[in-house]
Design a protein around this motif. Structure first.
Motif, PDB file in Angstrom:
ATOM      1  N   ILE A  57     -52.499  70.529 -90.385  1.00 46.07           N
ATOM      2  CA  ILE A  57     -51.870  71.550 -89.539  1.00 46.07           C
ATOM      3  C   ILE A  57     -52.916  72.614 -89.208  1.00 46.07           C
ATOM      4  O   ILE A  57     -53.559  73.156 -90.106  1.00 46.07           O
ATOM      5  CB  ILE A  57     -50.661  72.190 -90.239  1.00 46.07           C
ATOM      6  N   PRO A  58     -53.077  72.919 -87.926  1.00 45.75           N
ATOM      7  CA  PRO A  58     -54.121  73.882 -87.526  1.00 45.75           C
ATOM      8  C   PRO A  58     -53.917  75.262 -88.152  1.00 45.75           C
ATOM      9  O   PRO A  58     -52.789  75.689 -88.403  1.00 45.75           O
ATOM     10  CB  PRO A  58     -53.960  73.951 -86.000  1.00 45.75           C
ATOM     11  N   GLU A  59     -55.028  75.957 -88.343  1.00 47.75           N
ATOM     12  CA  GLU A  59     -54.981  77.315 -88.892  1.00 47.75           C
ATOM     13  C   GLU A  59     -54.250  78.273 -87.964  1.00 47.75           C
ATOM     14  O   GLU A  59     -53.905  79.386 -88.374  1.00 47.75           O
ATOM     15  CB  GLU A  59     -56.403  77.815 -89.154  1.00 47.75           C
ATOM     16  N   ARG A  60     -54.033  77.880 -86.721  1.00 45.59           N
ATOM     17  CA  ARG A  60     -53.310  78.719 -85.776  1.00 45.59           C
ATOM     18  C   ARG A  60     -51.867  78.968 -86.226  1.00 45.59           C
ATOM     19  O   ARG A  60     -51.228  79.909 -85.768  1.00 45.59           O
ATOM     20  CB  ARG A  60     -53.310  78.077 -84.385  1.00 45.59           C
ATOM     21  N   PHE A  61     -51.374  78.104 -87.103  1.00 45.56           N
ATOM     22  CA  PHE A  61     -50.017  78.256 -87.627  1.00 45.56           C
ATOM     23  C   PHE A  61     -50.066  79.050 -88.932  1.00 45.56           C
ATOM     24  O   PHE A  61     -50.790  78.696 -89.863  1.00 45.56           O
ATOM     25  CB  PHE A  61     -49.367  76.897 -87.875  1.00 45.56           C
ATOM     26  N   SER A  62     -49.287  80.131 -88.988  1.00 44.16           N
ATOM     27  CA  SER A  62     -49.233  80.941 -90.193  1.00 44.16           C
ATOM     28  C   SER A  62     -47.808  81.446 -90.397  1.00 44.16           C
ATOM     29  O   SER A  62     -46.994  81.418 -89.479  1.00 44.16           O
ATOM     30  CB  SER A  62     -50.214  82.114 -90.110  1.00 44.16           C
ATOM     31  N   GLY A  63     -47.531  81.906 -91.608  1.00 42.02           N
ATOM     32  CA  GLY A  63     -46.184  82.376 -91.889  1.00 42.02           C
ATOM     33  C   GLY A  63     -46.182  83.571 -92.808  1.00 42.02           C
ATOM     34  O   GLY A  63     -47.147  83.829 -93.530  1.00 42.02           O
ATOM     35  N   SER A  64     -45.070  84.305 -92.763  1.00 43.58           N
ATOM     36  CA  SER A  64     -44.878  85.445 -93.648  1.00 43.58           C
ATOM     37  C   SER A  64     -43.388  85.560 -93.956  1.00 43.58           C
ATOM     38  O   SER A  64     -42.544  84.980 -93.255  1.00 43.58           O
ATOM     39  CB  SER A  64     -45.397  86.734 -93.020  1.00 43.58           C
ATOM     40  N   ASN A  65     -43.075  86.310 -95.016  1.00 44.50           N
ATOM     41  CA  ASN A  65     -41.675  86.422 -95.428  1.00 44.50           C
ATOM     42  C   ASN A  65     -41.489  87.685 -96.236  1.00 44.50           C
ATOM     43  O   ASN A  65     -42.159  87.886 -97.271  1.00 44.50           O
ATOM     44  CB  ASN A  65     -41.270  85.199 -96.272  1.00 44.50           C
ATOM     45  N   SER A  66     -40.578  88.538 -95.770  1.00 38.75           N
ATOM     46  CA  SER A  66     -40.325  89.794 -96.471  1.00 38.75           C
ATOM     47  C   SER A  66     -38.966  90.330 -96.066  1.00 38.75           C
ATOM     48  O   SER A  66     -38.537  90.155 -94.913  1.00 38.75           O
ATOM     49  CB  SER A  66     -41.413  90.820 -96.142  1.00 38.75           C
ATOM     50  N   GLY A  67     -38.303  90.968 -97.004  1.00 38.57           N
ATOM     51  CA  GLY A  67     -37.020  91.586 -96.688  1.00 38.57           C
ATOM     52  C   GLY A  67     -35.987  90.583 -96.212  1.00 38.57           C
ATOM     53  O   GLY A  67     -35.679  89.635 -96.928  1.00 38.57           O
ATOM     54  N   ASN A  68     -35.481  90.783 -95.008  1.00 40.98           N
ATOM     55  CA  ASN A  68     -34.463  89.899 -94.447  1.00 40.98           C
ATOM     56  C   ASN A  68     -34.990  88.997 -93.341  1.00 40.98           C
ATOM     57  O   ASN A  68     -34.197  88.353 -92.639  1.00 40.98           O
ATOM     58  CB  ASN A  68     -33.293  90.726 -93.903  1.00 40.98           C
ATOM     59  N   THR A  69     -36.338  88.942 -93.198  1.00 38.72           N
ATOM     60  CA  THR A  69     -36.899  88.157 -92.098  1.00 38.72           C
ATOM     61  C   THR A  69     -38.168  87.398 -92.517  1.00 38.72           C
ATOM     62  O   THR A  69     -39.082  87.969 -93.082  1.00 38.72           O
ATOM     63  CB  THR A  69     -37.250  89.068 -90.905  1.00 38.72           C
ATOM     64  N   ALA A  70     -38.155  86.108 -92.182  1.00 38.40           N
ATOM     65  CA  ALA A  70     -39.364  85.299 -92.296  1.00 38.40           C
ATOM     66  C   ALA A  70     -39.874  85.038 -90.882  1.00 38.40           C
ATOM     67  O   ALA A  70     -39.083  84.967 -89.925  1.00 38.40           O
ATOM     68  CB  ALA A  70     -39.065  83.977 -92.996  1.00 38.40           C
ATOM     69  N   THR A  71     -41.193  84.914 -90.754  1.00 39.51           N
ATOM     70  CA  THR A  71     -41.780  84.758 -89.422  1.00 39.51           C
ATOM     71  C   THR A  71     -42.814  83.641 -89.410  1.00 39.51           C
ATOM     72  O   THR A  71     -43.675  83.578 -90.293  1.00 39.51           O
ATOM     73  CB  THR A  71     -42.455  86.063 -88.963  1.00 39.51           C
ATOM     74  N   LEU A  72     -42.705  82.783 -88.407  1.00 40.00           N
ATOM     75  CA  LEU A  72     -43.729  81.778 -88.126  1.00 40.00           C
ATOM     76  C   LEU A  72     -44.533  82.292 -86.940  1.00 40.00           C
ATOM     77  O   LEU A  72     -43.953  82.629 -85.897  1.00 40.00           O
ATOM     78  CB  LEU A  72     -43.096  80.437 -87.785  1.00 40.00           C
ATOM     79  N   THR A  73     -45.836  82.354 -87.106  1.00 43.52           N
ATOM     80  CA  THR A  73     -46.709  82.833 -86.044  1.00 43.52           C
ATOM     81  C   THR A  73     -47.619  81.706 -85.580  1.00 43.52           C
ATOM     82  O   THR A  73     -48.246  81.035 -86.411  1.00 43.52           O
ATOM     83  CB  THR A  73     -47.562  84.018 -86.528  1.00 43.52           C
ATOM     84  N   ILE A  74     -47.653  81.515 -84.277  1.00 42.21           N
ATOM     85  CA  ILE A  74     -48.549  80.517 -83.685  1.00 42.21           C
ATOM     86  C   ILE A  74     -49.547  81.281 -82.824  1.00 42.21           C
ATOM     87  O   ILE A  74     -49.176  81.879 -81.806  1.00 42.21           O
ATOM     88  CB  ILE A  74     -47.808  79.481 -82.822  1.00 42.21           C
ATOM     89  N   SER A  75     -50.813  81.275 -83.245  1.00 40.30           N
ATOM     90  CA  SER A  75     -51.864  81.988 -82.511  1.00 40.30           C
ATOM     91  C   SER A  75     -52.528  81.055 -81.511  1.00 40.30           C
ATOM     92  O   SER A  75     -52.530  79.831 -81.680  1.00 40.30           O
ATOM     93  CB  SER A  75     -52.915  82.525 -83.494  1.00 40.30           C
ATOM     94  N   ARG A  76     -53.068  81.649 -80.462  1.00 40.73           N
ATOM     95  CA  ARG A  76     -53.789  80.868 -79.431  1.00 40.73           C
ATOM     96  C   ARG A  76     -52.963  79.641 -79.041  1.00 40.73           C
ATOM     97  O   ARG A  76     -53.405  78.498 -79.168  1.00 40.73           O
ATOM     98  CB  ARG A  76     -55.164  80.476 -79.953  1.00 40.73           C
ATOM     99  N   VAL A  77     -51.777  79.903 -78.575  1.00 37.06           N
ATOM    100  CA  VAL A  77     -50.814  78.833 -78.276  1.00 37.06           C
ATOM    101  C   VAL A  77     -51.379  77.843 -77.264  1.00 37.06           C
ATOM    102  O   VAL A  77     -52.012  78.226 -76.261  1.00 37.06           O
ATOM    103  CB  VAL A  77     -49.493  79.444 -77.761  1.00 37.06           C
ATOM    104  N   GLU A  78     -51.103  76.577 -77.532  1.00 37.67           N
ATOM    105  CA  GLU A  78     -51.513  75.489 -76.650  1.00 37.67           C
ATOM    106  C   GLU A  78     -50.279  74.775 -76.093  1.00 37.67           C
ATOM    107  O   GLU A  78     -49.190  74.868 -76.668  1.00 37.67           O
ATOM    108  CB  GLU A  78     -52.374  74.491 -77.428  1.00 37.67           C
ATOM    109  N   ALA A  79     -50.464  74.041 -75.026  1.00 37.50           N
ATOM    110  CA  ALA A  79     -49.341  73.310 -74.414  1.00 37.50           C
ATOM    111  C   ALA A  79     -48.680  72.365 -75.416  1.00 37.50           C
ATOM    112  O   ALA A  79     -47.462  72.171 -75.399  1.00 37.50           O
ATOM    113  CB  ALA A  79     -49.826  72.540 -73.192  1.00 37.50           C
ATOM    114  N   GLY A  80     -49.473  71.807 -76.297  1.00 30.86           N
ATOM    115  CA  GLY A  80     -48.957  70.866 -77.290  1.00 30.86           C
ATOM    116  C   GLY A  80     -48.093  71.501 -78.365  1.00 30.86           C
ATOM    117  O   GLY A  80     -47.475  70.789 -79.160  1.00 30.86           O
ATOM    118  N   ASP A  81     -48.026  72.837 -78.390  1.00 29.76           N
ATOM    119  CA  ASP A  81     -47.181  73.535 -79.374  1.00 29.76           C
ATOM    120  C   ASP A  81     -45.736  73.641 -78.899  1.00 29.76           C
ATOM    121  O   ASP A  81     -44.869  74.090 -79.651  1.00 29.76           O
ATOM    122  CB  ASP A  81     -47.724  74.937 -79.648  1.00 29.76           C
ATOM    123  N   GLU A  82     -45.491  73.259 -77.651  1.00 33.23           N
ATOM    124  CA  GLU A  82     -44.134  73.329 -77.118  1.00 33.23           C
ATOM    125  C   GLU A  82     -43.243  72.370 -77.900  1.00 33.23           C
ATOM    126  O   GLU A  82     -43.484  71.160 -77.938  1.00 33.23           O
ATOM    127  CB  GLU A  82     -44.117  72.996 -75.631  1.00 33.23           C
TER     128      GLU A  82
END
Lengths: 109, 122
Positions: A57-82
């Protein structure tokens, strides 16, 4: 039962950053996992234990989680991430044991 | 190579039965937690059932009393026996391997099959 809420859709331009949220009561106390699913294909694990990436899985994919919300972050989005993205938690004291989020469709403009 | 291959899906009438199979290769089914997850047409993922390595089984309320998860260690295969099928059971059914690093951390699904389609209709 435990409920995980995601926005139905997120749109992002190529090269920009997409952030997908997963809301749940005190979700920060749980481990959150993320799956990517492209049309007609099985889900693929992209993040586990909030922020760990499986091999391949590319390093462009990262995640975080705190409180009441978890977040998936996709950096430098590419067409293939759709794809559709789902969060998931497991709780031995919960019924059901496994809960998936409602899913988010990421569209690359 | 670690792989899961589902089979057994098809068209069945309401009230009917079907047994899904999930053949594993590259790892041992009985040493892992194994789940079934389904996805109705145009909908999200729904966990259906899990069998623990020790043999304990758990189900979503929507299938409890109608579906039975099991495994055949000699065939390294997971099963889902589905009885009293309803239209709302129509979905693609995936089997998946569940993993965790160590308790009390939660489980995630690291290997998925391609799925098998079940259609319940008269």
């Amino acid at each position: 039962s435990y409920v995980l809420t995601q926005p139905p859709s997120v749109s992002v331009a190529p090269g920009k950053t997409a952030r997908i949220t997963c809301g749940g009561n005190n979700i920060g106390s749980k481990s959150v996992h993320w799956y990517q699913q492209k049309p007609g294909q099985a889900p693929v694990l992209v993040i586990y234990y909030d922020s760990d990436r499986p091999s391949g899985i590319p390093e462009r994919f990262s995640g975080s989680n705190s409180g009441n919300t978890a977040t998936l972050t996709i950096s430098r989005v590419e067409a293939g991430d759709e794809a559709d993205y789902y969060c998931q938690v497991w709780d031995s004291s919960s019924d059901p044991l496994y809960v998936f989020g409602t899913g988010t469709k990421v569209t690359v403009l | 190579e670690v792989q899961l291959v589902e089979s057994g899906g098809g068209l069945v009438q309401p009230g009917g039965s079907l047994r899904l199979s999930c053949a594993a290769s590259g790892f041992t089914v009985s040493s892992n937690y194994m789940s079934w997850v389904r996805q109705a047409p145009g909908k999200g993922l729904e966990w259906v059932s899990v069998i623990y390595s020790g043999g304990s089984t758990y189900y979503a309320d929507s299938v409890k009393g109608r579906f039975t998860i099991s495994r055949d260690n000699s065939k390294n295969t997971l099963y889902l026996q589905m009885n009293s099928l309803r239209a709302e059971d129509t979905a693609v059914y995936y089997c998946a391997r569940d993993r965790r690093v160590a308790p009390p951390l939660g489980y995630y699904m690291d290997v998925w099959g391609k799925g098998t389609t079940v259609t319940v209709s008269s």
